[in-house]
Structures are given as structure tokens and as C-alpha cells.
Enzyme design. Structure first.
Site, PDB file in Angstrom:
ATOM      1  N   GLU A 265      -8.828  61.938  32.664  1.00 27.09           N
ATOM      2  CA  GLU A 265      -9.362  62.974  33.552  1.00 27.09           C
ATOM      3  C   GLU A 265      -8.967  64.378  33.075  1.00 27.09           C
ATOM      4  O   GLU A 265      -8.542  65.221  33.861  1.00 27.09           O
ATOM      5  CB  GLU A 265      -8.907  62.712  34.994  1.00 27.09           C
ATOM      6  N   ASP A 344      -9.609  52.245  40.959  1.00 22.16           N
ATOM      7  CA  ASP A 344      -8.836  53.394  41.424  1.00 22.16           C
ATOM      8  C   ASP A 344      -8.474  53.286  42.907  1.00 22.16           C
ATOM      9  O   ASP A 344      -9.056  53.990  43.738  1.00 22.16           O
ATOM     10  CB  ASP A 344      -9.652  54.682  41.183  1.00 22.16           C
ATOM     11  N   GLU A 372      -5.761  58.106  50.110  1.00 25.51           N
ATOM     12  CA  GLU A 372      -6.938  58.773  49.542  1.00 25.51           C
ATOM     13  C   GLU A 372      -8.230  58.042  49.901  1.00 25.51           C
ATOM     14  O   GLU A 372      -9.198  58.664  50.338  1.00 25.51           O
ATOM     15  CB  GLU A 372      -6.799  58.870  48.014  1.00 25.51           C
TER      16      GLU A 372
END
Ligand code: GCV
Length: 645
Positions: A265, A344, A372
Site C-alpha cells: 500500500e 484483510d 475497522e
């Protein structure tokens, strides 16, 4: 530290009430050093008297073998409760065990019981930045306010960190990485000219047996050292890391080590120099080795600039493809940190095959305590049952994930919020993580009981709390992510539904829904071949549309909407049913919470009620968007004729 320093901060699982059984007892602590001192201070703080003829005795064995660096043994005979440990950290863990036992620690006789942690390192990773980041806020994926370490680019008063250390120690956590794995410019300097701030944080954690680790940029030799390269095989780069690390240890003799997100990323890494991730990890491991430090090297490496048209690339495959060939090439103090699932931190994923593919490498499994993808601490979602499933999963023959992992790491959910975790009930997740990392076979619902007892007291409506939390992860799954499909979330912030939000993006997270069916074909026969990364029987179980468990069906297979699940429902009817049921269940959770009115602190009661209102609203939104989307795609009506838009 006086409690006044923390006025307005919730005591979580260490309110004065939790120490009632120890108060007014005579306690002896035989041992020297800072951790033994902490046990003495804790005993006095609890209201005990230090005395020779004690009824609670903490003692070092003078031995090094059976209990190790952190274990302890507890027994009770002749009116004396005895905690034995080989090393002072064991005395501290023993102390908090006595707190958990309460009166039971002082009743009757107790045969010797040994407690030794299953994982040698039980670690939290903070994704904290020094300052507010324009997109992510201060704490990346943080839902509990700002950082407890920094404010407006400067170090905060550390009273709060000392209280945090104490809370963590009481769960068994022994390591904390204090900054974001995405290392921005200012944070990079914590390694060099701002290392004094790290030393101050380390001093706050030290009395509780917790070591501090730092996320560092792989490009540090360039960014901080002014070298022309960060090539791991370049002698000047190696010398820079050796010298820099030496200086870190000069400032912090018990520094834990580095955490690195590389080639991921946008973070720099060894690929930029044509080197492998073993070369990269070993560079830092070599620098840390003389001081007993470790590098946590993250396996979260994938192409985040994928062309969505390209059906041959599969993000799920990436970590294994990169790392499995490197097994055996990492130094002993390099720890490969692997997310529990191949994508993820989704609500439901299969276990990452990397965990079984690295028998000659030290592996840490990474979980996400910060929610998240599981409701961002606005939804009540107790993750203990999910983690317990992960840890007990027999990935390699009869060997479970807990057996394969040397360490357990999790992304922290803590910030400067008065309740620490935004949603007061999300404290239970932090507590459960520490307890499961110490002993993965613990029952997550018993852990929840411990948290309730310590935090809310023994007299609250426990049945209502269990009704809210026990199944809350499965409930969350039911109104969000059907059958193992992931990422139907709003891009960027990841809160709330957006079925096609990621479908045509470069992130590699697709569901491929069309008018006939949905799911990702990851089989060897016709798909991306990801199933082939698993050991048997899982490579066969996941390959087979008949044998694949329902909850992972769409992760591994693309099936028609009329496909019949093991539970007897068609895929489309299952989607409708679970989304209606999930949203209804959340309404029931809200009703159950009302039973605690008057039993808990009014401000805490209100905070949870507000969040449950939002959860009710959000669950209805999820239900309606998911059901409507699949109804429009498939044209199949709900067999029960309920309202779909
Ligand atoms: C810290 C996910 C999150 C990112 C996070 C990344 C990681 O992609 O959305 O915010 O970055 O995981 O684990 O490195």
C-alpha cells in the site's frame, strides 16, 4: 500515580471494586527489582498491608525452568495463598490472576495450578500518528478519539499511558508497538532524533512488564540518514541500521524491536532494490540481534493497483506467493506477522494458508481489535468467539493456528476517549485479546464473564449482557457479509454498505455478482487456484462446492443464486433471511440494554444506548441495501414476501 491524574477516565476492568478481595489482607512479596516493586505497590494500592506473616504470599522460586519468564503457580493451604514464579514478571501476572479470582483466591484449599503463556509475545500494534492525518484522522482506523501518546505532533502527558500499561498487564499483554505501520515523515523521526519520546513511553510501560516496539520505514537510511539507497545488501545501509539501532538501545535498553510494513500500500520495501523480503527482514534482524530485539515483518504484501478486468490476479494468493518460497531464509529474530485471513480482517475469512506454510519461520498471527470492518465501535460486536474459532482451527493436520503461531498480535482499539474504546462494550474485545493470547483455549464467553464482573460488577443483569454480546459477531456477519463475501463496505472509511463500492477499483476485492450468481471462483479447477495453497484436507474441502462450509462458500466459489446450501436454503433466500433476521436481532439487543438502566453508571448507559440506536439504524440500512441489490440483480422474489425496495 494518583487516580486524580485520570479524572474522567473510565477505570475499565480495574476499578477499586475489583480489588476488594485483596483489600485489608496481609501480603508479602519476596523478590527485588522493578516488577516485584510493582506488585508491592499494587497490593498497597488495593488496600493491603505488607507483612511477614502474610495470607497472600508472592515468591520467586530461584529456579528458571518450569514456569519460565512470565508464568506462575498458585496454590492455597493452611490459610495462605501462595503465588510462585521463576521471574518477577510471573509475580505480576500472578497478582492480576488473584484479582480475577477475587474471594475465591482466599477460600478453602487450592491444589497447585500452573499458568504459563501459550504465546511468548502478546502484542498490540497502535496505528497512531503524531498528528492528525488529513484522511485517516490521528489514529488510522481508530474509533476512540486521538492518540494516547501524542497530540498536535508533540508527546502527551503520560499518566494515561501508565494507566493503560496497568490495564494491559492485567490481561497478559507484554508488548506494544506505538506508531502506525504506515510511517509518515514525522513518525519516521521517532527512530532517531525523537527517540527520547519513545524512551519516555517505554518508561511508562516498563513497571508493568511491557516492552515498546516501533514501526519504522524501510527507507529510513534514505529519509533519515541521507544515504542514496536503502538496498538491504548495501554495506553502508547495513552499517546505518547497526549504528541507528545501537543508539536506540542506548536510549531504551529493553527496547522490543521494529515493526515493518514493506512493499505494501505504498510503503517502501526491498522489491524497490530487486531484493527479497527475507533480505529486507534480515537486514533489520541483524541490527537488532546483538541487543535481543526482534523485527516483526508483515506479510500483508499485495498489488493494490490491480486492474479489475484482470481475472488472473487474486489478492488472496499474494501473501503465500510472496512468502512461502522464503521459508527457512529468515533469521531467528525475524517474525513474520500474518493477518489471520488472506484478504484483510473481514468479518468472515478462511484462515490464511501462510500460517501453515512457514514451518521454519517464526510466525505471529495478526488480529484486528479495532473494529475497522466489524462496526467501527459504533456496533456492539464481541470478537472473542471469532478469535477463538481462528485460534482453534486445525490448519495443519491436528495442529491448530494457536499451535502454529509463536505470537499473537492485534491492532489496538484504544484512544483518548473517556471509555478508552469509544463503545464501552468494545473494552471486552481488548480484554479478550489479551486473555486469549495468554491462553487460546479459554472459553470466550467465560472471558466475557470476567470482563463483566471486573468492569461492571457482579450484580448487573448478566443474562442481558450475554444476550447482547455472545452472538454479536455472528449477528454482525448476518446483516453485512453473506457467506464469506467481503468488502461490500463504503470505500475509504469502510463503514456502512456499498455493494459495488470496490467492484471496479484497483484494490483486488471483488464479489463478481451478476444476474445469475455471485462469489469468487478460487478453485484450482476453474478459478484462481488459491485453494491449492492449503494443506489437506482444506485444499480439497475448499475446492469442492459440496464440501465447502456455507459460511465460506462465496469466498471460494461463484455459484448461481439458486444453489442450495447445507442449511437447506438457496443462496438468495439465505441472503434475504439472514439480513432480515440480523437487523431484527439488533433491535432485540437494544431492548436488552434497557434492562441495565440504573445498574451501570448513567453516562456509560447513555453512551451504549446511543451506539445501539446507531447500530439499529445501520443494520436496517445494510439489510435494505444488500437485499435490494441482490433482488434487483437476480429478479428472485423473497419466498416470505417481505419488503425489499
Ligand atoms: C495501516 C487495511 C487498512 C489500512 C491499514 C492496512 C494494513 O488495508 O484499511 O488502513 O494500514 O490494512 O494493515 O497495513
Amino acid at each position: 500515580m494518583s487516580t486524580d491524574e485520570l479524572a474522567g477516565v473510565h477505570p475499565a476492568w480495574l476499578p477499586p471494586r475489583a480489588f476488594r478481595a485483596i483489600a485489608a489482607r496481609r501480603v508479602a512479596v519476596h523478590g527485588t527489582g522493578p516488577l516485584a516493586d510493582t506488585v508491592r505497590e499494587e497490593a498497597v494500592r488495593a488496600g493491603a498491608t505488607l507483612a511477614e506473616d502474610a495470607e497472600l504470599v508472592f515468591k520467586l522460586t530461584g529456579d528458571r525452568a518450569p514456569l519460565g519468564d512470565e508464568g506462575f503457580a498458585i496454590s492455597r493451604a493452611g490459610g495462605v495463598t501462595l503465588v510462585l514464579a521463576d521471574a518477577p514478571a510471573g509475580l505480576l501476572h500472578g497478582f492480576f490472576h488473584v484479582v480475577r479470582l477475587g474471594e475465591a483466591a482466599f477460600t478453602g484449599e487450592r491444589p497447585v495450578e500452573r499458568h504459563v503463556p501459550a504465546m511468548r509475545r502478546r502484542m498490540l500494534d497502535h496505528w497512531d500518528n503524531l498528528d492528525v492525518h488529513p484522511v485517516m484522522g490521528q489514529v488510522e482506523r481508530g474509533y476512540s478519539g486521538g492518540s494516547i501518546f501524542w497530540e498536535a505532533g508533540a508527546q502527551r502527558d503520560l499518566a494515561r499511558v501508565r494507566a493503560y500499561a496497568r490495564l494491559l498487564a492485567a490481561t497478559g499483554i507484554n508488548a506494544v508497538a506505538i506508531n502506525n505501520v504506515n510511517v509518515h515523515r514525522a513518525e519516521a523521526h521517532l527512530l532517531t532524533d525523537r527517540v527520547g519520546e519513545v524512551a519516555a513511553v517505554a518508561a511508562a510501560f516498563r513497571p508493568y512488564g511491557i516492552r515498546v516496539h516501533l514501526s519504522v520505514s524501510f527507507a529510513s537510511p534514505v529519509v533519515l540518514g541521507g544515504l542514496p539507497t536503502a538496498d538491504p545488501l548495501d554495506p553502508a545501509v547495513r552499517a546505518w541500521w547497526a549504528e541507528t539501532t545501537w543508539r536506540v538501545y542506548e536510549a531504551i535498553p529493553d527496547f522490543g524491536g521494529y515493526v515493518v510494513k514493506a512493499d505494501s500500500e505504498g510503503q517502501p520495501g526491498p522489491f524497490g532494490y530487486g531484493r527479497s523480503h527475507a533480505d529486507g527482514a534480515n537486514l533489520l534482524a541483524e541490527a537488532l540481534e546483538p541487543f535481543g530485539g526482534v523485527v516483526h515483518w508483515r506479510a500483508f504484501v499485495y498489488n493494490h493497483r490491480q486492474d479489475w478486468r484482470d481475472r488472473s490476479t487474486d489478492r488472496a494468493r499474494a501473501a503465500y506467493d510472496h512468502f512461502a518460497p522464503l521459508d527457512g531464509q529468515f533469521r531467528d529474530n525475524a517474525i513474520l506477522q500474518v493477518k489471520y485471513g488472506p484478504i484483510d480482517f473481514q468479518t468472515r475469512e478462511p484462515i490464511s494458508p501462510v500460517i501453515a506454510a512457514m514451518p521454519a519461520t517464526n510466525v505471529a498471527v495478526e488480529l484486528q481489535v479495532t473494529q475497522e470492518y466489524t462496526g467501527q465501535q459504533r456496533h456492539a460486536c464481541y470478537l472473542g468467539p471469532m478469535w477463538s474459532e481462528v485460534l482453534r482451527f486445525p490448519l495443519a493436520g491436528h495442529v491448530t493456528v494457536a499451535g502454529l503461531a509463536e505470537e499473537l498480535v492485534a491492532v489496538s482499539n484504544v484512544g483518548d476517549d473517556p471509555y478508552w474504546t469509544g463503545h464501552p462494550l468494545a473494552q471486552a474485545n481488548l480484554y479478550a485479546f489479551g486473555r486469549l493470547a495468554w491462553e487460546p483455549s479459554l472459553d470466550p464467553l467465560s472471558i466475557l464473564d470476567e470482563w463483566v464482573d471486573l468492569t461492571l460488577g457482579p450484580d448487573v443483569d448478566r443474562e442481558a449482557l450475554h444476550g447482547i454480546l455472545d452472538d454479536s459477531w455472528r449477528t454482525y456477519e448476518s446483516y453485512t457479509a453473506p457467506l464469506g463475501v467481503g468488502f461490500m463496505v463504503r470505500p475509504g472509511h469502510h463503514y456502512g454498505p456499498d455493494v459495488d463500492g470496490y467492484e471496479y477499483t484497483p484494490w483486488g476485492t471483488y464479489h463478481f455478482a451478476d444476474r445469475d450468481g455471485v462469489g469468487v471462483d478460487r478453485t484450482r479447477a476453474t478459478g484462481t487456484g488459491f485453494t491449492g495453497q492449503y494443506p489437506k484436507p482444506w485444499s480439497d474441502v475448499y475446492e469442492s462446492v459440496e464440501r465447502c462450509p456455507d459460511e465460506l462458500l462465496l469466498f471460494f466459489h461463484h455459484v448461481p443464486y439458486g444453489h442450495v446450501l447445507h442449511n437447506g436454503a438457496t443462496v438468495i433466500q439465505h441472503i434475504y433471511d439472514t439480513h432480515f433476521a440480523g437487523a431484527e436481532r439488533v433491535e432485540e439487543m437494544r431492548r436488552l440494554w434497557d434492562r441495565l438502566d440504573g445498574q451501570v453508571d448513567p453516562a456509560l448507559f447513555e453512551r451504549v444506548r446511543e451506539r445501539l440506536d446507531e447500530q439499529v439504524r445501520s443494520a436496517a440500512e445494510w439489510r435494505d441495501q444488500i437485499n435490494t441489490y441482490f433482488h434487483r440483480k437476480s429478479g428472485v422474489p423473497d419466498a416470505k414476501g417481505r419488503r425489499i425496495y
